[in-house]
Design a protein around this motif. Sequence first.
Motif, PDB file in Angstrom:
ATOM      1  N   MET A  60      -6.464  -9.313 -10.463  1.00 28.09           N
ATOM      2  CA  MET A  60      -7.905  -9.350 -10.685  1.00 28.09           C
ATOM      3  C   MET A  60      -8.390 -10.804 -10.629  1.00 28.09           C
ATOM      4  SD  MET A  60      -9.166  -6.391 -11.079  1.00 28.09           S
ATOM      5  CE  MET A  60      -8.453  -4.781 -11.055  1.00 28.09           C
ATOM      6  N   PRO A  61      -9.617 -11.023 -10.197  1.00 33.25           N
ATOM      7  CA  PRO A  61     -10.074 -12.385 -10.087  1.00 33.25           C
ATOM      8  C   PRO A  61     -10.091 -13.096 -11.409  1.00 33.25           C
ATOM      9  CG  PRO A  61     -11.457 -10.927  -8.810  1.00 33.25           C
ATOM     10  CD  PRO A  61     -10.534 -10.060  -9.594  1.00 33.25           C
TER      11      PRO A  61
ATOM     12  N   THR B 222      -8.899  -4.901  -5.269  1.00 30.96           N
ATOM     13  CA  THR B 222      -9.469  -3.596  -4.902  1.00 30.96           C
ATOM     14  C   THR B 222      -8.447  -2.487  -5.067  1.00 30.96           C
ATOM     15  OG1 THR B 222     -10.869  -4.746  -3.297  1.00 30.96           O
ATOM     16  CG2 THR B 222     -10.684  -2.352  -3.086  1.00 30.96           C
ATOM     17  N   TRP B 223      -7.224  -2.765  -4.665  1.00 28.08           N
ATOM     18  CA  TRP B 223      -6.165  -1.757  -4.789  1.00 28.08           C
ATOM     19  C   TRP B 223      -5.911  -1.387  -6.255  1.00 28.08           C
ATOM     20  CZ3 TRP B 223      -3.661   1.363  -1.503  1.00 28.08           C
ATOM     21  CH2 TRP B 223      -2.492   1.984  -1.953  1.00 28.08           C
ATOM     22  N   ASP B 224      -5.939  -2.370  -7.138  1.00 30.31           N
ATOM     23  CA  ASP B 224      -5.719  -2.098  -8.568  1.00 30.31           C
ATOM     24  C   ASP B 224      -6.817  -1.209  -9.140  1.00 30.31           C
ATOM     25  OD1 ASP B 224      -3.383  -3.487  -8.647  1.00 30.31           O
ATOM     26  OD2 ASP B 224      -4.255  -5.353  -9.353  1.00 30.31           O
ATOM     27  N   TRP B 225      -8.049  -1.418  -8.698  1.00 21.96           N
ATOM     28  CA  TRP B 225      -9.134  -0.547  -9.166  1.00 21.96           C
ATOM     29  C   TRP B 225      -8.956   0.885  -8.638  1.00 21.96           C
ATOM     30  CZ3 TRP B 225     -12.239  -1.287 -13.057  1.00 21.96           C
ATOM     31  CH2 TRP B 225     -12.550  -2.573 -13.464  1.00 21.96           C
ATOM     32  N   VAL B 226      -8.492   1.018  -7.399  1.00 23.74           N
ATOM     33  CA  VAL B 226      -8.221   2.358  -6.860  1.00 23.74           C
ATOM     34  C   VAL B 226      -7.114   3.033  -7.665  1.00 23.74           C
ATOM     35  CG1 VAL B 226      -7.363   3.616  -4.845  1.00 23.74           C
ATOM     36  CG2 VAL B 226      -9.029   1.768  -4.546  1.00 23.74           C
TER      37      VAL B 226
ATOM     38  N   VAL C 200       3.010   4.289  -2.177  1.00 21.46           N
ATOM     39  CA  VAL C 200       2.650   3.051  -1.481  1.00 21.46           C
ATOM     40  C   VAL C 200       2.499   1.905  -2.482  1.00 21.46           C
ATOM     41  CG1 VAL C 200       0.855   1.927  -0.094  1.00 21.46           C
ATOM     42  CG2 VAL C 200       1.553   4.273   0.428  1.00 21.46           C
ATOM     43  N   ASP C 201       1.975   2.212  -3.661  1.00 20.76           N
ATOM     44  CA  ASP C 201       1.833   1.183  -4.694  1.00 20.76           C
ATOM     45  C   ASP C 201       3.196   0.648  -5.127  1.00 20.76           C
ATOM     46  OD1 ASP C 201       0.082  -0.258  -6.656  1.00 20.76           O
ATOM     47  OD2 ASP C 201       1.322   0.844  -8.085  1.00 20.76           O
ATOM     48  N   ILE C 202       4.198   1.531  -5.171  1.00 25.04           N
ATOM     49  CA  ILE C 202       5.551   1.070  -5.499  1.00 25.04           C
ATOM     50  C   ILE C 202       6.039   0.084  -4.448  1.00 25.04           C
ATOM     51  CG2 ILE C 202       7.954   1.819  -5.709  1.00 25.04           C
ATOM     52  CD1 ILE C 202       7.015   4.340  -7.015  1.00 25.04           C
ATOM     53  N   VAL C 203       5.809   0.421  -3.178  1.00 23.26           N
ATOM     54  CA  VAL C 203       6.212  -0.485  -2.097  1.00 23.26           C
ATOM     55  C   VAL C 203       5.484  -1.817  -2.207  1.00 23.26           C
ATOM     56  CG1 VAL C 203       6.282  -0.787   0.401  1.00 23.26           C
ATOM     57  CG2 VAL C 203       6.749   1.461  -0.590  1.00 23.26           C
ATOM     58  N   LEU C 204       4.190  -1.778  -2.505  1.00 24.43           N
ATOM     59  CA  LEU C 204       3.416  -3.025  -2.636  1.00 24.43           C
ATOM     60  C   LEU C 204       3.902  -3.867  -3.810  1.00 24.43           C
ATOM     61  CD1 LEU C 204      -0.249  -1.859  -1.902  1.00 24.43           C
ATOM     62  CD2 LEU C 204       1.317  -3.078  -0.394  1.00 24.43           C
ATOM     63  N   ASN C 205       4.325  -3.204  -4.885  1.00 22.63           N
ATOM     64  CA  ASN C 205       4.815  -3.953  -6.042  1.00 22.63           C
ATOM     65  C   ASN C 205       6.084  -4.725  -5.724  1.00 22.63           C
ATOM     66  OD1 ASN C 205       2.773  -3.268  -7.840  1.00 22.63           O
ATOM     67  ND2 ASN C 205       3.775  -1.368  -8.434  1.00 22.63           N
ATOM     68  N   PHE C 206       6.850  -4.263  -4.736  1.00 23.33           N
ATOM     69  CA  PHE C 206       8.034  -5.007  -4.294  1.00 23.33           C
ATOM     70  C   PHE C 206       7.660  -6.224  -3.463  1.00 23.33           C
ATOM     71  CE2 PHE C 206      10.522  -1.052  -5.086  1.00 23.33           C
ATOM     72  CZ  PHE C 206      11.534  -1.626  -5.841  1.00 23.33           C
ATOM     73  N   HIS C 207       6.393  -6.342  -3.096  1.00 26.39           N
ATOM     74  CA  HIS C 207       5.947  -7.462  -2.252  1.00 26.39           C
ATOM     75  C   HIS C 207       4.736  -8.163  -2.856  1.00 26.39           C
ATOM     76  CE1 HIS C 207       8.171  -4.777   0.465  1.00 26.39           C
ATOM     77  NE2 HIS C 207       8.468  -5.857   1.154  1.00 26.39           N
ATOM     78  N   THR C 208       4.589  -8.113  -4.178  1.00 26.19           N
ATOM     79  CA  THR C 208       3.450  -8.730  -4.849  1.00 26.19           C
ATOM     80  C   THR C 208       3.942  -9.804  -5.810  1.00 26.19           C
ATOM     81  OG1 THR C 208       2.212  -6.656  -4.713  1.00 26.19           O
ATOM     82  CG2 THR C 208       1.404  -8.319  -6.259  1.00 26.19           C
ATOM     83  N   THR C 209       3.327 -10.967  -5.753  1.00 25.33           N
ATOM     84  CA  THR C 209       3.711 -12.057  -6.649  1.00 25.33           C
ATOM     85  C   THR C 209       3.390 -11.703  -8.097  1.00 25.33           C
ATOM     86  OG1 THR C 209       1.550 -13.122  -6.389  1.00 25.33           O
ATOM     87  CG2 THR C 209       3.291 -13.769  -4.854  1.00 25.33           C
ATOM     88  N   PHE C 210       4.013 -12.438  -8.999  1.00 25.95           N
ATOM     89  CA  PHE C 210       3.715 -12.290 -10.413  1.00 25.95           C
ATOM     90  C   PHE C 210       3.789 -13.656 -11.075  1.00 25.95           C
ATOM     91  CE2 PHE C 210       8.274 -12.026 -10.145  1.00 25.95           C
ATOM     92  CZ  PHE C 210       8.744 -12.629 -11.303  1.00 25.95           C
TER      93      PHE C 210
END
Length: 629
Positions: A1-2, A230-234, A274-284
């Motif tokens: 989120m921003p 946007t994806w997190d809100w979805v 798809v969200d699981i796949v994105l979580n493997f490629h999202t910074t933290f």
Amino acid sequence: MPGGKRGLVAPQNTFLENIVRRSSETSFLLGNAQIVEWPVVYSNDGFCKLSGFHRAEVMQKSSTCSFMYGELTDKKTIDKIRETFDNYESNCFEVLLYRKNRAPVWFYMQVAPIRNENDKVVLFLCTFKDITVFKQPIEDESTKGKDESNSGWTKFARLTRALTHNNRNASHHTTLQQLTPMSSHELSQPKQSRLAEVLQLGSDILPQYKQEAPKTPPHIILHYCTFKTTWDWVILILTFYTAIMVPYNVSFKTKQNNIVWLVLDSVVDVIFLVDIVLNFHTTFVGPGGEVISDPKLIRMNYLKTWFVIDLLSCLPYDIINAFENVDEGISSLFSSLKVVRLLRLGRVARKLDHYLEYGAAVLVLLVCVFGLVAHWLACIWYSIGDYEVIDEATNTIKTDSWLYQLAINIGSPYRYNASGSGQWEGGPGKDSLYITSLYFTMTSLTTIGFGNIAPTTDGEKIFSVAMMMVGSLLYATIFGNVTTIFQQMYANTNRYHEMLNNVRDFLKLYQVPKGLSERVMDYIVSTWSMSKGIDTEKVLSICPKDMRADICVHLNRKVFNEHPAFRLASDGCLRSLAGEFQTIHCAPGDLIFHSGESVDTLCFVVSGSLEVIQDDEVIAILGELESAL
């Protein structure tokens, strides 16, 4: 989120960290290429151990290592080293230097210029390797009188010791590389690629010395980018959809024969996969506040935290339960397993800090949580009533059950089918049952109920007691936070009215004349409208000194940029002056200086104009960016 936790994303210079991390086994120092004699600005522990000097003794010495020259140091090599530094070139040398204890040592010295983003050389990187064991014995006073017959044995012993040492501390490839003779042509060529190889940089190009934002690999998504926001809100909306539909389907035993709902739920499952796949490629954000973009670390972190829960919540229970030929027991099992999907609410919990910054979002979330809990309790309330409405021992219906009373009231009573299935049929429809259950739970959570729907069995009474206890805590928590949010939204307005009331009481208490009172009130109202009630000094006190100076320069940029008095001022001068500037607002008719007063302030007119009055006559008018003493 921003507005969430972004981590350290400001541009930063990671050159030193990269060099230190990738050259832990190398001895090196850094010299400033912009100052005469190229003074040392950094030396690692390896160089200090190799030379015998402490880091404090090496700092600000010449990076040509002239402080380690001695009587046996070759003059031509010294000239080549200085020529390399003068011409900002990359080169390597075999040079005899002296440790702190004045012991002579042969070093393989490599020099490489480091450039910034403007392609300007700003640093010199010098690396050192001890190659004494591969050189002829150094002739000093202690060796001149020795028998020459021992020289061959001494050289063989030194070479054997070197090979043994290298086999213990380095790879076989490294040993062979050290034993390979170097041609004169090889020594004369630039060694930037070899230096990069020694430092294990994996590239022929050394890193630039510049500030840059943290970079991420092409397949890695920043956790604060617009797409991820946007994806997190979805995902949040779909999570609430799941939290609503799963308890309803389980409690009311709705089998998903409707192809539309089955397709919709399947699409939701695919989105969560798809969200699981994105979580493997999202910074933290790491524990130190840094943005972690290493793919391996991202995967390990996700596998250790939320992967199992996310995977269990995405299994396609609806598809299995949709087949007609599935056994009733298996169908009931998979219907119950759909409750596991409520684990998706963990997605909201772990991203809660992303939403808390927005007051309106928190308000909506709290109301949704209250309605969601009421929905869950309504499903449980119906399940208890449906389980207890028919006495299985006598196969009779309980006339005091709220389901039986509801059926009578809406004209859809239960009836026993003796000639057919031999079971009770009829009763209210599912829509009526759900609305009535939700009505009862909402009245119980917000009040003490109206009594038109009341628990009669022991199970219903126990559940009602527990629901009232949970409801009182939930009601106090949620609506207490709602009250706090509204108070925060109107905090500035309340402070403004409180200040006006205090000023009015003051003026009334001390009987300030009407004309002066109106001037005071006009000043306060106009000042508040310009500053919006923001205490600039309080905000600046939170920031560090350097950041505070930058903000002050920005606030006074119009004076600094346009007034001729500051045209030749240096940046340091402007930063020092900016901290002393104060912005004040003067209402029309206010007097800034009176005749005869001691003046110790220099004022600059940023907007508006000032009149200079003498004997009630205007003798001058000062416009914008004109100074007045």
